[in-house]
Design an enzyme around this catalytic site. Structure first.
Site, mmCIF file in Angstrom:
data_model
loop_
_atom_site.group_PDB
_atom_site.id
_atom_site.type_symbol
_atom_site.label_atom_id
_atom_site.label_comp_id
_atom_site.label_asym_id
_atom_site.label_seq_id
_atom_site.Cartn_x
_atom_site.Cartn_y
_atom_site.Cartn_z
ATOM 1 N N ASN A 63 -26.233 -40.044 42.362
ATOM 2 C CA ASN A 63 -26.380 -41.486 42.586
ATOM 3 C C ASN A 63 -26.609 -41.682 44.086
ATOM 4 O O ASN A 63 -25.689 -41.531 44.882
ATOM 5 C CB ASN A 63 -25.086 -42.185 42.123
ATOM 6 C CG ASN A 63 -25.069 -43.657 42.472
ATOM 7 O OD1 ASN A 63 -26.083 -44.231 42.881
ATOM 8 N ND2 ASN A 63 -23.907 -44.276 42.303
ATOM 9 N N LYS B 134 -27.378 -44.364 45.709
ATOM 10 C CA LYS B 134 -26.944 -45.673 46.236
ATOM 11 C C LYS B 134 -28.019 -46.259 47.150
ATOM 12 O O LYS B 134 -29.201 -46.128 46.851
ATOM 13 C CB LYS B 134 -25.587 -45.517 46.926
ATOM 14 C CG LYS B 134 -24.573 -44.822 46.004
ATOM 15 C CD LYS B 134 -23.167 -44.848 46.488
ATOM 16 C CE LYS B 134 -22.264 -44.188 45.451
ATOM 17 N NZ LYS B 134 -20.869 -44.224 45.804
ATOM 18 N N HIS C 118 -21.306 -49.820 37.629
ATOM 19 C CA HIS C 118 -20.714 -49.035 38.721
ATOM 20 C C HIS C 118 -19.714 -49.896 39.479
ATOM 21 O O HIS C 118 -19.921 -51.100 39.642
ATOM 22 C CB HIS C 118 -21.821 -48.539 39.665
ATOM 23 C CG HIS C 118 -21.307 -47.535 40.646
ATOM 24 N ND1 HIS C 118 -20.630 -47.910 41.788
ATOM 25 C CD2 HIS C 118 -21.338 -46.184 40.655
ATOM 26 C CE1 HIS C 118 -20.275 -46.815 42.456
ATOM 27 N NE2 HIS C 118 -20.694 -45.756 41.777
ATOM 28 N N GLU D 259 -19.163 -50.288 42.495
ATOM 29 C CA GLU D 259 -19.722 -51.000 43.655
ATOM 30 C C GLU D 259 -20.457 -52.268 43.208
ATOM 31 O O GLU D 259 -20.481 -53.259 43.933
ATOM 32 C CB GLU D 259 -20.614 -50.065 44.477
ATOM 33 C CG GLU D 259 -19.745 -49.107 45.298
ATOM 34 C CD GLU D 259 -20.363 -47.759 45.589
ATOM 35 O OE1 GLU D 259 -21.578 -47.597 45.419
ATOM 36 O OE2 GLU D 259 -19.602 -46.840 45.990
ATOM 37 N N GLU E 298 -14.968 -43.041 36.716
ATOM 38 C CA GLU E 298 -14.967 -43.003 38.167
ATOM 39 C C GLU E 298 -13.782 -43.787 38.712
ATOM 40 O O GLU E 298 -13.879 -45.009 38.897
ATOM 41 C CB GLU E 298 -16.264 -43.616 38.721
ATOM 42 C CG GLU E 298 -17.510 -42.887 38.303
ATOM 43 C CD GLU E 298 -18.613 -43.023 39.350
ATOM 44 O OE1 GLU E 298 -19.136 -41.996 39.786
ATOM 45 O OE2 GLU E 298 -18.924 -44.165 39.749
ATOM 46 N N GLY F 31 -16.161 -42.041 47.345
ATOM 47 C CA GLY F 31 -16.511 -42.071 48.762
ATOM 48 C C GLY F 31 -15.315 -41.902 49.684
ATOM 49 O O GLY F 31 -15.411 -42.154 50.879
ATOM 50 N N SER G 236 -16.009 -38.375 44.730
ATOM 51 C CA SER G 236 -15.862 -37.277 45.687
ATOM 52 C C SER G 236 -16.051 -35.886 45.067
ATOM 53 O O SER G 236 -15.319 -34.949 45.386
ATOM 54 C CB SER G 236 -14.519 -37.368 46.422
ATOM 55 O OG SER G 236 -14.445 -38.595 47.131
#
Ligand code: PGA
Length: 252
Positions: free
Chosen positions: A9, A11, A95, A97, A167, A173, A213
């Site tokens: 991904n 991003k 996701h 985010e 996730e 991250g 991660s």
């Protein structure tokens, strides 16, 4: 046997030229990787060029989000049909985010999921708890809520086409990976929920990726877990060597 999926991904990273260069260099490195499906998810701007660069290879192209309508007055949005048109076979939905930055809800994720399936895309649906939710002992409640809300009104046949990505938000991250055991426990729970909702056959066939991660040095340990069917990789998918090392995780 569930075939593993390793998805990168990207991003909001990479220009068109950088994305194309990456895929050209990735192609020979995965030409013989028949142990897993390989997916890259570039930003919208690079999708057409990446699809072209990946043509005839075993690299599938995914978008990072979509709208639920086919077309319409939705400034800034992209429909599932447009993603198919540009050469995508997959789309990431829900996701964290998007949930955090754009107020994505389970209900909207569900609409997008239905629309993506109707357009013939493979949805990679993300769910996972925040740190506060984990510390409050609410991980299972959150997974149950997201899974019931996100997958409402799907038939078992429709559901069997999706890929799920667990996730945990606190691991994305942050360099803080869930241990393989923690991830496997959540995957097992998600599989139980799916089996309750759609039947045991669908539950046992569902591919659940872990994301948060994932790096070359932890990919082997995660993938060794029976419950973990692949990885959704953010940061470490941006560099060719680390993504290739994850794709070629040590296998038993
Ligand atoms: P990360 O991102 O690997 O950088 O933690 C994973 C993701 O957000 O899909």
């Amino acid at each position: 046997m569930r075939r593993p999926v390793i998805a990168g991904n990207w991003k909001m990273y990479k220009t068109i030229a950088e994305a194309v260069e990456f895929v050209k260099r990735l192609r020979p490195l995965v030409a013989k990787s028949d142990h897993c499906d390989v997916v890259v998810a570039p930003p919208f701007t690079a999708l057409a060029a990446v699809a072209e660069a990946a043509r005839g290879s075993n690299i599938a192209v995914s978008a990072q989000d979509c709208h639920w309508d086919k077309e319409g007055a939705h400034t800034g949005d992209v429909s599932p049909q447009m993603l198919v048109d540009v050469g995508c076979s997959h789309v990431i939905i829900g996701h964290s985010e998007r949930r955090h930055d754009h107020g994505e809800t389970d209900e909207r994720a569900n609409r997008k999921l239905n629309a993506a399936l109707a357009a013939g895309l493979v949805p990679i649906v993300c769910l996972g708890e925040t740190l506060a939710e984990r510390e409050a002992g609410k991980t299972r409640d959150v997974l149950r809520r997201q899974s019931h809300g996100g997958f409402a009104a799907l038939t078992p046949t429709e559901f069997s086409r999706i890929i799920m990505a667990y996730e945990p938000v606190w691991a994305i991250g942050t360099g803080r990976t869930a241990t393989a055991k923690m991830a496997a426990e959540s995957h097992g729970y998600l599989r139980e929920l799916v089996a309750e909702q759609f039947g045991h056959g669908v539950g046992s066939g569902l591919r659940i990726l872990y994301g948060g991660s994932v790096k070359p040095d932890n990919a082997g340990g995660l993938m060794a877990e029976e419950e973990i069917d692949g990885a959704l990789v953010g940061g470490a998918s941006l560099k060719l060597d680390s993504f290739a090392a994850i794709l070629n995780y040590p296998r038993r």
